[in-house]
Design an enzyme around this catalytic site. Structure first.
Site, PDB file in Angstrom:
ATOM      1  N   SER A 185       0.864  -1.192   0.000  1.00 59.00           N
ATOM      2  CA  SER A 185       0.000   0.000   0.000  1.00 59.00           C
ATOM      3  C   SER A 185       0.889   1.227   0.000  1.00 59.00           C
ATOM      4  CB  SER A 185      -0.872   0.018   1.260  1.00 59.00           C
ATOM      5  OG  SER A 185      -1.565   1.242   1.373  1.00 59.00           O
ATOM      6  N   TYR A 213      -2.184   0.489  10.993  1.00 56.91           N
ATOM      7  CA  TYR A 213      -2.375  -0.040   9.636  1.00 56.91           C
ATOM      8  C   TYR A 213      -1.110   0.232   8.805  1.00 56.91           C
ATOM      9  CZ  TYR A 213      -3.965  -0.796   4.873  1.00 56.91           C
ATOM     10  OH  TYR A 213      -4.053  -1.237   3.581  1.00 56.91           O
TER      11      TYR A 213
END
Ligand code: NDP
Ligand code: 8X3
Length: 257
Positions: A143, A156
């Site tokens: 990501s 995260y």
């Protein structure tokens, strides 16, 4: 031209979003599939459709990647038949959005156990067989959050920084083999990601993509297809993919109507 026709691809988190789109495009490219996720009904519907539409073999399994025993026993069952040529480590999630001093410990467990340990378990379960054959390609879905941190997303982001380190570490450890290791790292993509992060709050989930034209699962699957179709001497080590409306985690262009 497809270089993966007749190969076997395992996709984790194939019941939704990016994983489901990867399954579809890998089938389009002629690969047989193994699809993992927890929601078996969704896997069955997708698998049946792809087998029919693209004339490929599809095996599905309900596996929670956090469950070490389940991962290793399903992997053993798979390896008794065929060794996957391609492993797309995609299963993952964001759970909540909170500053560290207010974070829910259960949310931290879910993110770290799924995004980091789950990816490691699946890799550890399949990689020895790839090494033995000196063939294979691992694609980890990272990501933009694996290289930039945003407020309230620290845990995260940490999990995706870990994915980047694991990808790099795996790749270095496999120097001298024919096995390729890649990461595909998207920015904002409209899937069920935000719905999961905000526990089904649709309005809050939709607001994440308000006024911008986000990536779709298919955009990312096209990138994965490109990566796994590269000639054997080419390893796309890292591919970052952002919506045109996004230039960093902090720079997002939203049109007001
Ligand atoms: P979705 O919520 O649409 O899909 C997530 C998939 O992961 C589902 O198939 C889900 O299946 C599976 N999954 C979650 N937890 C587990 C588990 N414990 N065991 C097995 N499977 C699991 O989100 P995305 O498609 O967006 O997310 C896919 C990946 O992409 C994630 O790793 C995410 O971090 C990453 N990503 C997403 C971005 C985005 O903006 N959407 C951007 C960058 C990266 P099930 O619930 O059936 O188990
Ligand atoms: C998911 C994209 O920007 O919400 O990895 O972290 S973001």
């Amino acid at each position: 031209m497809s270089r993966i026709r007749g190969k076997l691809a395992l996709v984790t988190g194939a019941s939704s979003g990016i994983g489901a789109a990867c399954a579809e495009l890998l089938a389009r490219d002629g690969a047989d599939l193994i699809l993992w996720a927890r929601r078996e009904d969704r896997l069955r519907a997708l698998g049946d459709r792809l087998a029919r539409e693209f004339d490929v073999e599809v095996r599905i399994a309900s596996v929670d990647v956090r469950d070490r025993d389940a991962v290793f026993s399903e992997a053993a069952a798979t390896l008794a038949g065929r060794v996957p040529d391609i492993l797309v480590n995609n299963a993952g999630l964001g759970a909540g959005l909170a500053p560290i001093h207010e974070g829910e410990l259960d949310d931290w467990d879910r993110m770290i156990d799924t995004n980091v340990k789950g990816l490691l378990f699946v890799t550890r379960a399949f990689l020895p067989a790839m090494v033995e054959r000196d063939a294979g390609h691992i694609v980890n879905i990272g990501s933009i959050a694996g290289s930039q941190v945003y407020p309230s997303g620290g845990v995260y982001c940490a999990s995706k920084f870990a994915v980047r380190a694991i990808t790099e570490g795996t790749s270095i450890d496999l120097l001298g083999t024919s096995i390729r290791v890649s990461s595909v790292s998207p920015g904002l993509a409209e899937t069920e990601f935000s719905l999961v992060r905000f526990e089904g709050d649709e309005a809050r989930a939709e607001a994440v993509y308000d006024g911008l034209d986000p990536l779709t699962g298919r955009d990312i699957a096209e990138a994965v297809s490109f990566v796994v179709n590269a000639p054997p001497h080419v390893n796309v080590s890292e591919l970052q993919l952002l919506a045109t409306d996004q230039r960093s985690v902090h720079h997002i262009h939203r049109r007001t109507s």
